[in-house]
Design a protein around this motif. Structure first.
Motif, mmCIF file in Angstrom:
data_model
loop_
_atom_site.group_PDB
_atom_site.id
_atom_site.type_symbol
_atom_site.label_atom_id
_atom_site.label_comp_id
_atom_site.label_asym_id
_atom_site.label_seq_id
_atom_site.Cartn_x
_atom_site.Cartn_y
_atom_site.Cartn_z
ATOM 1 N N ASP A 1 -3.300 -9.646 8.927
ATOM 2 C CA ASP A 1 -2.715 -8.397 9.431
ATOM 3 C C ASP A 1 -3.219 -7.275 8.522
ATOM 4 N N GLN A 2 -4.295 -6.639 8.943
ATOM 5 C CA GLN A 2 -4.910 -5.614 8.108
ATOM 6 C C GLN A 2 -3.996 -4.417 7.883
ATOM 7 N N ALA A 3 -3.234 -4.064 8.923
ATOM 8 C CA ALA A 3 -2.291 -2.947 8.772
ATOM 9 C C ALA A 3 -1.220 -3.283 7.743
ATOM 10 N N ALA A 4 -0.723 -4.520 7.799
ATOM 11 C CA ALA A 4 0.284 -4.941 6.821
ATOM 12 C C ALA A 4 -0.310 -4.941 5.415
ATOM 13 N N ALA A 5 -1.576 -5.360 5.284
ATOM 14 C CA ALA A 5 -2.224 -5.368 3.973
ATOM 15 C C ALA A 5 -2.308 -3.960 3.394
ATOM 16 N N ASN A 6 -2.688 -3.012 4.232
ATOM 17 C CA ASN A 6 -2.752 -1.620 3.777
ATOM 18 C C ASN A 6 -1.384 -1.118 3.336
ATOM 19 N N LYS A 7 -0.347 -1.469 4.103
ATOM 20 C CA LYS A 7 1.002 -1.009 3.769
ATOM 21 C C LYS A 7 1.481 -1.620 2.450
ATOM 22 N N ILE A 8 1.169 -2.878 2.228
ATOM 23 C CA ILE A 8 1.540 -3.521 0.965
ATOM 24 C C ILE A 8 0.953 -2.753 -0.213
ATOM 25 N N LEU A 9 -0.312 -2.395 -0.100
ATOM 26 C CA LEU A 9 -0.969 -1.670 -1.184
ATOM 27 C C LEU A 9 -0.429 -0.258 -1.323
ATOM 28 N N ASP A 10 -0.191 0.396 -0.197
ATOM 29 C CA ASP A 10 0.391 1.747 -0.240
ATOM 30 C C ASP A 10 1.733 1.726 -0.954
ATOM 31 N N ASP A 11 2.596 0.797 -0.535
ATOM 32 C CA ASP A 11 3.944 0.724 -1.104
ATOM 33 C C ASP A 11 3.923 0.357 -2.584
ATOM 34 N N LYS B 1 -3.369 3.828 -4.556
ATOM 35 C CA LYS B 1 -3.719 4.985 -3.735
ATOM 36 C C LYS B 1 -5.219 5.066 -3.480
ATOM 37 N N LEU B 2 -5.561 5.486 -2.267
ATOM 38 C CA LEU B 2 -6.967 5.700 -1.940
ATOM 39 C C LEU B 2 -7.467 6.954 -2.648
ATOM 40 N N ASN B 3 -8.590 6.795 -3.329
ATOM 41 C CA ASN B 3 -9.232 7.921 -3.992
ATOM 42 C C ASN B 3 -10.684 7.929 -3.516
ATOM 43 N N GLY B 4 -10.894 8.524 -2.358
ATOM 44 C CA GLY B 4 -12.194 8.440 -1.713
ATOM 45 C C GLY B 4 -12.284 7.144 -0.929
ATOM 46 N N GLU B 5 -13.327 6.364 -1.175
ATOM 47 C CA GLU B 5 -13.531 5.123 -0.416
ATOM 48 C C GLU B 5 -12.647 3.995 -0.899
ATOM 49 N N PHE B 6 -12.280 4.015 -2.193
ATOM 50 C CA PHE B 6 -11.570 2.882 -2.770
ATOM 51 C C PHE B 6 -10.237 3.300 -3.385
ATOM 52 N N GLY C 1 -3.411 5.083 -11.739
ATOM 53 C CA GLY C 1 -4.498 6.005 -11.484
ATOM 54 C C GLY C 1 -5.849 5.581 -12.025
ATOM 55 N N SER C 2 -5.889 4.484 -12.752
ATOM 56 C CA SER C 2 -7.160 4.021 -13.311
ATOM 57 C C SER C 2 -8.009 3.331 -12.243
ATOM 58 N N GLU C 3 -9.302 3.215 -12.535
ATOM 59 C CA GLU C 3 -10.227 2.596 -11.585
ATOM 60 C C GLU C 3 -9.886 1.122 -11.386
ATOM 61 N N LEU C 4 -9.943 0.661 -10.143
ATOM 62 C CA LEU C 4 -9.723 -0.750 -9.824
ATOM 63 C C LEU C 4 -11.028 -1.320 -9.282
ATOM 64 N N LYS C 5 -11.678 -2.119 -10.083
ATOM 65 C CA LYS C 5 -12.916 -2.773 -9.675
ATOM 66 C C LYS C 5 -12.741 -4.270 -9.894
ATOM 67 N N ILE C 6 -12.868 -5.037 -8.823
ATOM 68 C CA ILE C 6 -12.566 -6.468 -8.839
ATOM 69 C C ILE C 6 -13.869 -7.265 -8.791
ATOM 70 N N ILE D 1 -9.587 -2.568 3.345
ATOM 71 C CA ILE D 1 -8.265 -2.091 2.907
ATOM 72 C C ILE D 1 -8.392 -1.283 1.607
ATOM 73 N N GLY D 2 -9.612 -0.852 1.306
ATOM 74 C CA GLY D 2 -9.809 0.070 0.198
ATOM 75 C C GLY D 2 -10.010 -0.552 -1.156
ATOM 76 N N LEU D 3 -10.370 -1.860 -1.201
ATOM 77 C CA LEU D 3 -10.562 -2.505 -2.494
ATOM 78 C C LEU D 3 -12.047 -2.616 -2.820
ATOM 79 N N ASN D 4 -12.385 -2.238 -4.029
ATOM 80 C CA ASN D 4 -13.760 -2.261 -4.507
ATOM 81 C C ASN D 4 -14.028 -3.615 -5.160
ATOM 82 N N VAL D 5 -14.651 -4.527 -4.392
ATOM 83 C CA VAL D 5 -14.901 -5.891 -4.854
ATOM 84 C C VAL D 5 -16.409 -6.120 -4.935
#
Length: 616
Positions: free
Chosen positions: A420-430, A434-439, A445-450, A475-479
Motif C-alpha cells: 500500500d504505497q499510500a499507506a507507506a507515504n502516510k507512515i513516513l509523513d506521520d 519530510k520531503l525535501n525535493g526528491e527525497f 532534518g538531516s540527510e537520509l541516505k540508505i 515514497i521518497g527514500l534515497n536508497v
C-alpha cells in the motif's frame, strides 16, 4: 535427496506422544513410502526418449509448485557403475569450508552432502528416528539421550566413527577459539556447557562417553526441539583434528583440501571453489553406492540451460525458476519440484555482533532503528507482483517468517504488511520524514541516505534489487544499491561476526531447519541474527517455543503465531518471497528424488547409460 523418510514407531513414551500429536496435525503430502517406477526398457542409451511425465501447464503464464513431483521417473535399467556430473549453480566459487562443524553457506553444504552424513535421520514430521547411522533412547525425564553409533559406521580412512568423535565436535564448537557459526542455544542447553565454554570446567558434565560407540547427553530441560533438530548430529574425527589448534582447524588442509566424512562417496580431488571429484565408498554403512564416481562442478546461472541440454551436467542443485518457462519442455530432463524450506527477505541492520559476549548488541541510534521507517519500506513493495513478474508464480508473496514448508506452524491468516504505497507515504509523513525535493530527510532534518546491498546471481538478480530501490524511491527514500557476490555479501552482513558499518539494508535468503524453532536465526546468541535485533519479548517467545509446555502442539502453534505477529510488528526483517525449488534431472538418472518423502539415499543413485542424454 537431502533427507529420506522412513517412519518408525518410537518406543520411548515421550517420543511416541510427540510423534502422535505431530502426525495428527500434519497436513503435508510427503509421498511417504512412495517408490520410483521403472520404465520397461532394456536398451536405454544416450538417445533415450523425453521425460515420461507431463510438464506442468501454466495458467495465465503462472505455474504452481503443487503440479510437480519430487521423485524422478526411472527410464531403463541400471548399468554397472557409471559417473554422474552434478552442477552447483552459483555465480561465485564455493568457499571451501568442507566440514559440517564449520561451514556456513549453502554452496559448501551442497559439496559436503555427497561425502558426509549426519548420525541421525528424521521422519515425515521432522522427528528423529532410529533409521540413521546412530540410534537413540530417551530417559523418562525427556532430557537424557543415549545414542548408539552403528558398528559399521566408519570414516573414509577406515577408522570407526566413535562416541569420542561426537563428544569432540561438541568440545570444539564450545571452545572459545572456535571460529565457526554453530555455538548457540542448541549447545548451551546441554548441562555443563556454559562452564566448559567459560573455562571453569575441563569437561562438559552433561556429555558422557559410555563406550566406543555409545554417547549420553543430558540437556537442561526437555523440549520438543530435542526431537526435531536441536541435537548436534555431526561428529568430528578426533584422530585427525584432536591435536590441532582449534582456531586453525577451519583453515586446515583436512577441511579445505582433503576433507573426510563417512558418507556414500569419498573426496578424491578438489579444485578450490570450482570442482570436486568423488569416488564411491565401498564400505558405506548403508551399502556400496551404485555409481563409481560423481563430479561436482560450479556452473554459472547464465549457462545452466546450455549445460543441461548438452549433457554437460546430469542435474543441478537448483534451477533458476525465472528460466523455467522458456525451458519447461527441455526434452532430456525431468523437472522435479517441491515447496522449498526457505524464504527471501529484506533485513535492516539494527546493531552489531558482540564478539566477546557472543550475543547481538542492538544500537538504538542505528540508521534503521525507527520501526516506522522499516514498516514503510515493507508497505512500499508489491511482492505479489514480484512473484508473478520475475518468477511466473514459482515464488510468491511471503507474509511471515515461518514458511509454508512448516504448515503446522505457519500463520496463513497473517497478512504481514500488505502492499500500500499510500499507506507507506502516510507512515513516513506521520513519523516526521519530510520531503525535501526528491527525497525525504530524517525527522531531525538531516540527510537520509540508505545503503542497500544484494547478491549477484542470475539475470534477474539486479533487476529485482533495482525494483526494490525504485519502490522505495516512490515514497521518497534515497536508497543506493550495491550488488555483491555471495561470499563477500555474507562476510559484510556479519557471518564471521564483523558487521560492515556501511550496510544499512540487505536482501538475503534463508533455508530453514526441520525444527520450526527460529532461535538460530533470530535469537540474541545467534550469529546468523544479521539484523542484530534483540528484545525481552522476542527472548520470551523464543524460550516459550522450546519449553516443556510446547510439547502440546496446539500450545506451540499459539506461541509461534504470537511470535510471527510480533515480528510483523517489530520488522527487524521482512519476508519477501516463499520459494519453489526446481531440479532438472537427466533422463538417464535412476533412483533420485528431492526433499523429504523419497526413501532414497545417495548410494541408491544409478544411471541407465554411460553418457548423459542430450536434448533433441
Amino acid at each position: 535427496m537431502r533427507k529420506p523418510i522412513r517412519t518408525k514407531a518410537l518406543l520411548v513414551s515421550l517420543m511416541f506422544v510427540m510423534l502422535f500429536v505431530l502426525a495428527a496435525c500434519n497436513s503435508k503430502n510427503n509421498n511417504e513410502g512412495a517408490a520410483p517406477t521403472t520404465a520397461p526398457s532394456a536398451n536405454a542409451t544416450a538417445e533415450a526418449t523425453a521425460a515420461p511425465t507431463a510438464v506442468p501447464e501454466a495458467e495465465d503464464g503462472l505455474f504452481n509448485i503443487k503440479d510437480f513431483t519430487n521423485i524422478k521417473t526411472n527410464q531403463g535399467e541400471a548399468i554397472e557403475g557409471g559417473t554422474l556430473t552434478f552442477g552447483l549453480v552459483s555465480d561465485s566459487p564455493f568457499e571451501g569450508t568442507l566440514n559440517n562443524n564449520f561451514s556456513s553457506g549453502i554452496p559448501d553444504a551442497r559439496v559436503i552432502e555427497w561425502f558426509d552424513d549426519g548420525l541421525l535421520d528424521w521422519d515425515a514430521n521432522f522427528v528423529y528416528t532410529n533409521d540413521g547411522a546412530a540410534t537413540y533412547e530417551v530417559a523418562e525425564d525427556g532430557r537424557t539421550f543415549t545414542f548408539t553409533i552403528r558398528d559399521n559406521v566408519n570414516w573414509h580412512d577406515g577408522k570407526p566413527v566413535t562416541a569420542e568423535d561426537w563428544l569432540f565436535a561438541h568440545e570444539v564448537i564450545a571452545n572459545p577459539a572456535y571460529d565457526g557459526p554453530r555455538y548457540g542455544s542448541d549447545f548451551t542447553q546441554i548441562e555443563g556447557m556454559d562452564e566448559f565454554h567459560a573455562g571453569t570446567a575441563k569437561t562438559i558434565s552433561g556429555i558422557k562417553v559410555l563406550s566406543e560407540k555409545k554417547l549420553q547427553i543430558t540437556y537442561k530441560q526437555s523440549t520438543p526441539s530435542l526431537l526435531t533438530g536441536s541435537i548436534w548430529i555431526y561428529p568430528l574425527a578426533k584422530h585427525i583434528f584432536g591435536d590441532m589448534d582449534v582456531a586453525k582447524i577451519s583453515s586446515s588442509p583436512e577441511v579445505r583440501q582433503k576433507p573426510i566424512g563417512f558418507g556414500a562417496f569419498k573426496v578424491e580431488s578438489i579444485v578450490p571453489g570450482e570442482s570436486v571429484v568423488y569416488v564411491k565408498n565401498p564400505d558405506y554403512w548403508r551399502g556400496a553406492p551404485k555409481l563409481d564416481k560423481v563430479i561436482l562442478k560450479v556452473i554459472n546461472p547464465s549457462t545452466v540451460v546450455q549445460e543441461l541440454k548438452s549433457g554437460g551436467v546430469d542435474l543441478v542443485d537448483s534451477f533458476p525458476v525465472d528460466q523455467f518457462p522458456d525451458n519447461a519442455k527441455m526434452s532430456n530432463v525431468q523437472f522435479l519440484g517441491i515447496t522449498d524450506k526457505a524464504y527471501t527477505y529484506i533485513g535492516f541492520k539494527l546493531g552489531k555482533w558482540d564478539k566477546e559476549k557472543k550475543i547481538v548488541a542492538p544500537d538504538p541510534k542505528a540508521k534503521m532503528a525507527d520501526v516506522n521507517l522499516r514498516k514503510a519500506m515493507w508497505a512500499a513493495v508489491d511482492n505479489n507482483a514480484v512473484g508473478k513478474k520475475f518468477y511466473n508464480g514459482l515464488r510468491w508473496s511471503a507474509t511471515t517468517l515461518i514458511p509454508p514448508s512448516h504448515p503446522e506452524f505457519q500463520d496463513t491468516s497473517n497478512p504481514g504488511v500488505p502492499f500500500d504505497q499510500a499507506a507507506a507515504n502516510k507512515i513516513l509523513d506521520d513519523a516526521g520524514y519530510k520531503l525535501n525535493g526528491e527525497f525525504r530527510t530524517n525527522p531531525d532534518g538531516s540527510e537520509l541516505k540508505i545503503n542497500f546491498i544484494s547478491m549477484t546471481g542470475g539475470d534477474i538478480a539486479e533487476p529485482l534489487a533495482q525494483y526494490y530501490v525504485q519502490s522505495w524511491k516512490a515514497i521518497g527514500l534515497n536508497v543506493t544499491l550495491e550488488m555483491v557476490e555471495f561470499n563477500t555479501f555474507y562476510d559484510r552482513v556479519g557471518q564471521n561476526g564483523d558487521d560492515d558499518p556501511t550496510v544499512d539494508v540487505y536482501q538475503g535468503a534463508w533455508s530453514v531447519a526441520n525444527d520450526v524453532d527460529p532461535s538460530g536465526l533470530y535469537g540474541q546468541d545467534a550469529i546468523y541474527n544479521f539484523p542484530r535485533y534483540s528484545s525481552a519479548e522476542n527472548d520470551r517467545l523464543l524460550a516459550e517455543g522450546v519449553s516443556e509446555d510446547a510439547f502440546d502442539v496446539n500450545k506451540r502453534k499459539e506461541i509461534y503465531k504470537e511470535w510471527q505477529q510480533f515480528m510483523v510488528n517489530e520488522i527487524p526483517v521482512f519476508p519477501t518471497l516463499y520459494r519453489a525449488a526446481l531440479v532438472p534431472v537427466n533422463n538417464r538418472i535412476l533412483n533420485y528424488g528431492i526433499g523429504d518423502g523419497t526413501g532414497l539415499y545417495y548410494n541408491d543413485i544409478a544411471v541407465s547409460a554411460d553418457k548423459a542424454v542430450v536434448a533433441q
